[in-house]
Structures are given as C-alpha cells and as structure tokens.
Design a protein around this motif. Structure first.
Motif, PDB file in Angstrom:
ATOM      1  N   ASP A  49       0.850  -1.190   0.000  1.00 38.88           N
ATOM      2  CA  ASP A  49       0.000   0.000   0.000  1.00 38.88           C
ATOM      3  C   ASP A  49       0.884   1.236   0.000  1.00 38.88           C
ATOM      4  OD1 ASP A  49      -2.426  -1.424   0.085  1.00 38.88           O
ATOM      5  OD2 ASP A  49      -2.308  -1.585   2.288  1.00 38.88           O
ATOM      6  N   LEU A  50       0.328   2.337  -0.478  1.00 38.02           N
ATOM      7  CA  LEU A  50       1.051   3.607  -0.487  1.00 38.02           C
ATOM      8  C   LEU A  50       0.492   4.512   0.608  1.00 38.02           C
ATOM      9  CD1 LEU A  50       3.094   5.587  -1.617  1.00 38.02           C
ATOM     10  CD2 LEU A  50       1.397   6.279  -3.340  1.00 38.02           C
ATOM     11  N   TRP A  51       1.311   4.753   1.623  1.00 42.28           N
ATOM     12  CA  TRP A  51       0.944   5.642   2.717  1.00 42.28           C
ATOM     13  C   TRP A  51       1.886   6.841   2.726  1.00 42.28           C
ATOM     14  CZ3 TRP A  51      -3.209   4.962   5.915  1.00 42.28           C
ATOM     15  CH2 TRP A  51      -3.819   3.706   5.931  1.00 42.28           C
ATOM     16  N   LEU A  52       1.303   8.033   2.811  1.00 40.04           N
ATOM     17  CA  LEU A  52       2.097   9.251   2.914  1.00 40.04           C
ATOM     18  C   LEU A  52       1.461  10.158   3.967  1.00 40.04           C
ATOM     19  CD1 LEU A  52       2.904  10.083  -0.828  1.00 40.04           C
ATOM     20  CD2 LEU A  52       4.533   9.347   0.922  1.00 40.04           C
ATOM     21  N   CYS A  53       2.208  10.501   4.983  1.00 38.80           N
ATOM     22  CA  CYS A  53       1.729  11.357   6.077  1.00 38.80           C
ATOM     23  C   CYS A  53       0.439  10.818   6.694  1.00 38.80           C
ATOM     24  CB  CYS A  53       1.529  12.793   5.591  1.00 38.80           C
ATOM     25  SG  CYS A  53       3.035  13.592   5.037  1.00 38.80           S
ATOM     26  N   GLY A  90       3.013   0.517  -4.174  1.00 42.23           N
ATOM     27  CA  GLY A  90       3.219   1.041  -2.838  1.00 42.23           C
ATOM     28  C   GLY A  90       4.705   1.215  -2.579  1.00 42.23           C
ATOM     29  N   LEU A  91       5.054   1.536  -1.365  1.00 44.23           N
ATOM     30  CA  LEU A  91       6.465   1.719  -1.015  1.00 44.23           C
ATOM     31  C   LEU A  91       6.954   0.527  -0.200  1.00 44.23           C
ATOM     32  CD1 LEU A  91       6.468   5.514  -0.121  1.00 44.23           C
ATOM     33  CD2 LEU A  91       7.451   4.444  -2.155  1.00 44.23           C
ATOM     34  N   ASP A 137       5.653   4.550   5.219  1.00 45.58           N
ATOM     35  CA  ASP A 137       5.310   5.971   5.115  1.00 45.58           C
ATOM     36  C   ASP A 137       6.586   6.799   5.181  1.00 45.58           C
ATOM     37  OD1 ASP A 137       4.334   8.605   5.388  1.00 45.58           O
ATOM     38  OD2 ASP A 137       2.497   7.865   6.337  1.00 45.58           O
ATOM     39  N   VAL A 138       7.183   7.017   4.017  1.00 45.33           N
ATOM     40  CA  VAL A 138       8.491   7.661   3.925  1.00 45.33           C
ATOM     41  C   VAL A 138       8.479   9.081   4.486  1.00 45.33           C
ATOM     42  CG1 VAL A 138       8.041   8.427   1.557  1.00 45.33           C
ATOM     43  CG2 VAL A 138      10.408   8.139   2.320  1.00 45.33           C
ATOM     44  N   ALA A 139       7.350   9.773   4.360  1.00 52.09           N
ATOM     45  CA  ALA A 139       7.260  11.150   4.858  1.00 52.09           C
ATOM     46  C   ALA A 139       7.301  11.183   6.385  1.00 52.09           C
ATOM     47  CB  ALA A 139       5.981  11.808   4.342  1.00 52.09           C
TER      48      ALA A 139
END
Length: 371
Positions: free
Chosen positions: A226-230, A239-240, A247-249
């Motif tokens: 999944d792609l999670w940001l902030c 996704g990452l 969640d890279v941020a």
C-alpha cells in the motif's frame, strides 16, 4: 574533608506532575532540573564521585560526561542499591533530583555532624494542628524527613538488603540497629512532587532557545504494498517497499524531531530487523518518538515536509496529511506544513522508481510555567 560520594536519585516517571515532560527534564533556564540540582550540590562540596540514577543515562551523559550514570530500578530502594554498588567512599550523600535548591547551609550542617551517627538526616517540625484518622495527635512528636541524608556506606548497603521497602535511608539504617542523628532541615530543600511545588521555590523559567532537526528518507516503489504518505492511504498502482507501512514522509519527520532533541534516529528506536515493527503504523511510531522527545523536556514549534515524487500527484491530499500529523502530535494544523515537488524527471524519483522526502522540525523547551 570527608571522602563522600554523591548519589542523585531521578529514575521516577513523575506521574503526579501530570505533564508530558518528566520533572527531572524540566528546564531551568538552559539546564534540565536533574543537572541543575546536581550542580547546585556539587558547587558546595568536592565529592569523590557523583552518581546519577536514571533510565536515560546514555542521553544524560551528553550533558555531563564526568558523572557516573546508573540505571534505576522499580523502587527507590532498588535504584539506590544499584548506585551503591559503584560507591567506593566511606560516606555517601543521597539526595533527590526533585530537591533542586538545597542551600549551602543545610549541606554544611549535615557534613559537620557526620561523626554523630551512622546516618545524618534533616527534619522539619510540624507547625499545624495534625489529625490522624479524625483524632488530633501531638504535632511536637511528628517530623518531616528530608534529603540529602549522609550515611556510612557499609551500613546503608547492609540495611538495603532487606525485603522491606523503605522510603528513605534513615528508616532502613534504623531497622538494622544503626544510629540516626537528626538536624534541623530547611524549607528551601522542598521536594518538587506536584506541579504547584514548582512555584514554591525559586526557579528560573526555561530559556526561549530553539533547536532544529532534519530528516531524509527514500523508499522504492514495489507491487503488493500500500502507499501511505503522512498517514494518508493513497490509491496508486504501486506502494512503497518497507519493513513498516513504508510511510516515507513520516519516517523523515520522525528523524527530524528526534534529531532536534539529540535523540538519535528512527532506526535506533524502531529497528527494521525487529519483528514487532513489521507493518507498523508510522503515525504510531511518530507519536511514540514525539512522546520521548516531550519526556526529556521539549515541545514542537513547527514541522515542514517536502515530498519529492513524479507520481502520484498529492496536492489534493495535503490538508488531510497536515491534519493527520497534527492530530498525532497534538498540535494545531497550522504548525505542520506539507509540500510536494518533482525532480524534473531526474534521478530515481524522476524515473518513478520511488519517493524521497526531506523534513525539518523546530522544537523548544517545554514551558512548564504555562501548563
């Protein structure tokens, strides 16, 4: 001059203060309370060694590397036993970090009477009418016990081997037949136990100094994630890849906040080889890291995050992202800023292979004067 080791006890959690910062980490001008209290005693006498009992010894050693740091126990007695195992002097002076303003006169009086007994203890008389279970008692027979207390090291070590828990050194020494000598205490040696106690002794407010930390992180795109940001889930074809939720941020921001306080980095606190963090929610990790920063005397001023990605476009998510972070850190959303940019198709970001984030966080000392 007597051969004395100073032990400063400060391993408690300060729950009665009801503040996000432990009382030992409240800043007095530009020094945490534990250091302020220790220096206060250290300037009055040349101790053989100074031992600080705490669960943050590694961090404390960056403030005063010449002290000895010993891990605290579950009780005062256990903490003191841990410290005594490092004492080589004939006498030991035990005090509480929470007694920040012990006057020179009191310390001098304690040492001056060292030959009178196995333990020298300052006491205060009770001046008000006193009740016990709805019955008045003779206040003249009641004494309030203070620290510091000066003891012969061998008998104090022996006394603490008991399974009985003692709240001060004199009680333990008396229980094994040791002698006690009481001297008149001093109101200025008041112990900080509740928030109101901070204003009953003379303490400077925290300095207005501020600190800045930066964080940088990258993660590659991969299928099946999944792609999670902030803290916001974004629908995208990839996704990452990461051990946690990726969640890279938030990883960059966590690093920035930890770095501003001098508390290392996210990998030290949440290692990626620890199974317990597999798939971990990065908002939870951020919140936990910030609680640690708060516990040692800081609060957030602001945070600024720059997300570098060619895809997906995130402008419509920025407000939600800011709100997610603000809620996790218990600050107003105007303290959080999220920006997005591309790298003009250059590098791995430009090739849509992943996302990079840089974050900056500003913190200041927790202002205990405005709880």
């Amino acid at each position: 001059m007597f051969d004395i080791t100073l032990i400063m006890l400060g391993a408690g959690n300060s729950t009665r203060m009801q503040m996000p910062t432990k009382k030992q980490w409240l800043y007095i001008d530009d020094e945490p309370l534990w250091l302020y209290a220790t220096k206060n005693l250290g300037k009055f006498y040349t101790f053989k060694e100074i031992i600080i009992v705490s669960n943050e010894g590694d961090y404390m050693s960056r403030f005063a590397p010449n002290y000895i740091y010993v891990k605290g126990g579950a009780t005062r007695q256990e903490s003191l036993k841990n410290a005594l195992s490092h004492v080589k002097s004939e006498y030991v002076l035990v005090s509480d970090i929470a007694r920040a303003n012990i006057p020179h006169e009191l310390l001098h009086k304690i040492i001056q009477n060292s030959d009178k007994a196995d333990c020298i203890v300052p006491v205060l008389n009770v001046v008000d009418t006193t009740y016990y279970q709805n019955e008045t008692i003779e206040r003249e027979k009641i004494k309030l016990i203070q620290t510091p207390q000066l003891s012969r090291t061998k008998i104090l070590s022996k006394a603490l081997q008991s399974d009985t828990l003692y709240t001060d050194d004199s009680s333990a020494i008396r229980a094994v037949g040791g002698s006690i000598w009481q001297i008149q205490g001093d109101e200025r040696a008041r112990k900080i136990t509740t928030y109101d106690d901070l204003f009953k002794i003379s303490l400077l407010p925290p300095s207005k100094e501020q600190f800045v930390g930066t964080g940088f992180d990258v993660h590659e795109f991969a299928k099946g994630y999944d792609l999670w940001l902030c803290g916001e889930k974004i629908e995208y074809e990839n996704g990452l890849k990461a051990h946690s939720d990726g969640d890279v941020a938030l990883h960059a921001l966590t690093d920035a906040i930890l770095g501003a306080a001098g508390l290392g980095d996210i990998g030290e606190h949440f290692p990626d080889n620890d199974p317990s963090y597999k798939g971990a929610n990065s908002l939870t990790l951020l919140k936990t890291a910030y609680e640690k920063v708060q516990s040692v005397g800081f609060e957030l001023v602001n945070a600024d995050i720059t997300i570098m990605a060619e895809q997906p476009k995130i402008s419509k998510f920025k407000a939600k992202m800011q709100n997610n972070i603000a809620a996790a850190l218990n600050v107003m959303p105007n303290r959080i800023n999220v920006k997005a940019t591309t790298t003009e198709k250059l590098g791995f970001v430009g090739r849509k292979e992943g996302i990079a984030v840089i974050a900056t966080a500003g913190i200041k000392y927790y202002d205990w004067t405005k709880k």
